[in-house]
Design a protein around this motif. Structure first.
Motif, PDB file in Angstrom:
ATOM      1  N   TRP A  39      42.567  -5.256  28.382  1.00 31.46           N
ATOM      2  CA  TRP A  39      41.996  -4.370  27.374  1.00 31.46           C
ATOM      3  C   TRP A  39      40.729  -4.921  26.754  1.00 31.46           C
ATOM      4  O   TRP A  39      40.611  -6.119  26.520  1.00 31.46           O
ATOM      5  N   ASP A  40      39.817  -4.037  26.468  1.00 26.39           N
ATOM      6  CA  ASP A  40      38.685  -4.318  25.604  1.00 26.39           C
ATOM      7  C   ASP A  40      39.124  -3.832  24.228  1.00 26.39           C
ATOM      8  O   ASP A  40      39.183  -2.624  23.974  1.00 26.39           O
ATOM      9  N   LEU A  41      39.475  -4.756  23.335  1.00 24.96           N
ATOM     10  CA  LEU A  41      40.016  -4.380  22.030  1.00 24.96           C
ATOM     11  C   LEU A  41      38.960  -3.731  21.126  1.00 24.96           C
ATOM     12  O   LEU A  41      39.293  -2.889  20.287  1.00 24.96           O
ATOM     13  N   ARG A  42      37.716  -4.118  21.315  1.00 26.52           N
ATOM     14  CA  ARG A  42      36.658  -3.504  20.494  1.00 26.52           C
ATOM     15  C   ARG A  42      36.474  -2.024  20.833  1.00 26.52           C
ATOM     16  O   ARG A  42      36.266  -1.195  19.966  1.00 26.52           O
ATOM     17  N   GLU A  43      36.535  -1.723  22.122  1.00 26.81           N
ATOM     18  CA  GLU A  43      36.321  -0.348  22.583  1.00 26.81           C
ATOM     19  C   GLU A  43      37.643   0.409  22.747  1.00 26.81           C
ATOM     20  O   GLU A  43      37.630   1.609  23.018  1.00 26.81           O
ATOM     21  N   ASP A  44      38.758  -0.301  22.631  1.00 30.09           N
ATOM     22  CA  ASP A  44      40.093   0.274  22.819  1.00 30.09           C
ATOM     23  C   ASP A  44      40.200   1.033  24.148  1.00 30.09           C
ATOM     24  O   ASP A  44      40.554   2.205  24.206  1.00 30.09           O
ATOM     25  N   ARG A  45      39.879   0.279  25.219  1.00 26.63           N
ATOM     26  CA  ARG A  45      39.975   0.872  26.556  1.00 26.63           C
ATOM     27  C   ARG A  45      40.343  -0.207  27.562  1.00 26.63           C
ATOM     28  O   ARG A  45      40.125  -1.405  27.339  1.00 26.63           O
TER      29      ARG A  45
END
Length: 129
Positions: A39-45
């Protein structure tokens, strides 16, 4: 030296009962795959996935660690790595996994899985490297 020799023989002895199970698994070409999302936690994807190999329960392995230990101890690690690669590619195609994929790189260090050969195998599977 004596302690190492005893330990090595004991570990090899552990693999004997499972060697036949490994040989059968390799003949059957059966592995279960799981894909752990990254996951990219900043982009939530989801950016991509890590491919995780699981031996089917009916072969008797306690998990992937035992499977790979038996393969190394039985000198069948390369055959298992090739099966893992093929299983990952097949699963990616069936599940239509999007994004990048992280897989165990040991096979990439062998002559039949050099960069060009790997790219050719992925291309023939309609995947990209």
């Amino acid at each position: 030296m004596v302690a190492w020799e005893f330990f090595s023989r004991a570990r090899i002895g552990e693999h004997r009962p499972m060697k036949k199970a490994l040989q059968q698994l390799l003949l059957d070409r059966q592995l279960e795959m799981a894909f752990q999302p990254i996951w990219d936690l900043r982009e939530d994807r989801v950016l991509g996935y890590e491919a995780l190999v699981r031996p089917p329960a009916h072969y008797g392995f306690s998990g992937p660690e035992q499977l790979f230990n038996v393969a190394h101890g039985s000198k069948m690690a390369h055959e298992l790595d090739v099966l893992c690669f093929e299983s990952i590619v097949r699963s990616v195609k069936v599940r239509a996994v999007q994004g990048f994929l992280i897989a165990r790189p040991a096979i990439a260090q062998t002559a039949d899985f050099n960069d060009d050969a790997l790219r050719n195998r992925l291309t023939s599977s309609k995947l990209t490297a």
